[in-house]
Design an enzyme around this catalytic site. Sequence first.
Site, PDB file in Angstrom:
ATOM      1  N   ARG A  50      23.419  10.573 -26.935  1.00  0.00           N
ATOM      2  CA  ARG A  50      22.325   9.617 -26.935  1.00  0.00           C
ATOM      3  C   ARG A  50      22.771   8.399 -26.748  1.00  0.00           C
ATOM      4  O   ARG A  50      22.376   7.229 -26.152  1.00  0.00           O
ATOM      5  CB  ARG A  50      21.298   9.664 -28.243  1.00  0.00           C
ATOM      6  CG  ARG A  50      20.253   8.428 -28.225  1.00  0.00           C
ATOM      7  CD  ARG A  50      19.147   8.700 -29.245  1.00  0.00           C
ATOM      8  NE  ARG A  50      19.623   9.026 -30.667  1.00  0.00           N
ATOM      9  CZ  ARG A  50      20.014   7.953 -31.470  1.00  0.00           C
ATOM     10  NH1 ARG A  50      20.148   6.691 -30.949  1.00  0.00           N
ATOM     11  NH2 ARG A  50      20.574   8.363 -32.768  1.00  0.00           N
ATOM     12  N   ASP A 173      13.069  -4.540  -8.022  1.00  0.00           N
ATOM     13  CA  ASP A 173      13.078  -3.143  -7.900  1.00  0.00           C
ATOM     14  C   ASP A 173      13.817  -3.103  -6.497  1.00  0.00           C
ATOM     15  O   ASP A 173      13.237  -3.342  -5.390  1.00  0.00           O
ATOM     16  CB  ASP A 173      11.692  -2.573  -7.939  1.00  0.00           C
ATOM     17  CG  ASP A 173      11.750  -1.010  -8.092  1.00  0.00           C
ATOM     18  OD1 ASP A 173      12.593  -0.596  -7.339  1.00  0.00           O
ATOM     19  OD2 ASP A 173      10.843  -0.339  -8.450  1.00  0.00           O
TER      20      ASP A 173
END
Length: 392
Positions: A50, A173
């Site tokens: 993680r 983006d």
Amino acid sequence: MARGIETKCLHLEEEEGRGSDHGAVSYPIYQTATFAHPGVGKSTGYDYSRLQNPTREHLEKVVATLENGSDALALSTGMAAIALMMELFRPGDHLIVDADLYGGSIRLFQNVSEKNGITFSSIDCYKEDVESHVRDHTKAIYIETPTNPMMNVTDIEALGKIAKKHGLLLIVDNTFLSPYFQNPLDLGADIVVHSGTKYLGGHNDTLAGFLVTNREDISEKLRFLIKTTGSGLAPFDSWLILRGIKTLGIRMEKSQQNAMIIAEWLKEQRAVTKVIYPGFPTHPGYEIMKKQARGFGAMLTFQVESRGSALAILEKVRMIKYAESLGGVETLITYPITQTHADVPEEIRERNGITDSTLRLSVGIEDVKDLLDELGKIFREIEGGSYGRKKS
């Protein structure tokens, strides 16, 4: 000596000549949840996947290199990347966002971010006076360029100057063009967002998202957030994206070549009322694209004469797939009002020009003659039928 982007897709210069990984040419998949420690107070550099995993770390270095950034974070999806990025902001903060965005981004901003006390000004960043919308509590400007699906083009460098003047973050983006065609960080952006599912992966076989930055302070904040929220990309998916990136250059070039041919062909069809492709010299953003990008991409949007014509096209495609998503080797056709922008309020869709006769095409790498053969057959049937009024 600066390396070409095609080489960067294949090789990390700082890792060349290393004797690790048993000489594996394909970077290994470290399919493990945890890592053993050599002793107390000692570490291999990895503790728990993680937090970080060698396969994900390698992918992140590749993507950072492609975007000329100092750090990249690989996340489980593109929306996971945007959601994590929004954790940089606090209740009371204000963002200026482009009006024409991917529907999932609009849904997140309206239904999650606003609930958390963040406010937005949604404007046409490509043509409005963005600076006039800056408030005392404005923290960032968020854009896509070209936008999804109406292909509006915004001057990144100009917005970067406004952002710097007011101490704002500029977030871009870059999914539609990929780092192969455009590098927003070089133009003044602070954070670049990617849906890695699209061109970076390129094969419609996995989901991924990326945040890339060249600022150490932002990197530190995002690294804390990703380990806290647990949204990092899994090892096998990291490997799939690594594999996809190896062919990014040749895929982008072939897809763009096909897109230009198809866009020109669509302009000649009687059932088509409008074709929006930034590679046309008549596109309002054409000169900006030439200045800030190295290509025009393989995404195009077109309008047909009626809803009936749009539905007929979607029903009749076979090799071209009626499917959501974009950026893969296969050509996909999408109906924004029921797919990518289904959750966007109708008034916003209409304002942006998205109607029930709007179709979006992600052009793949098939033989363009085969794509034109299929489209030609469909349009002949439509123009000979009663799906809507023909152009005179």
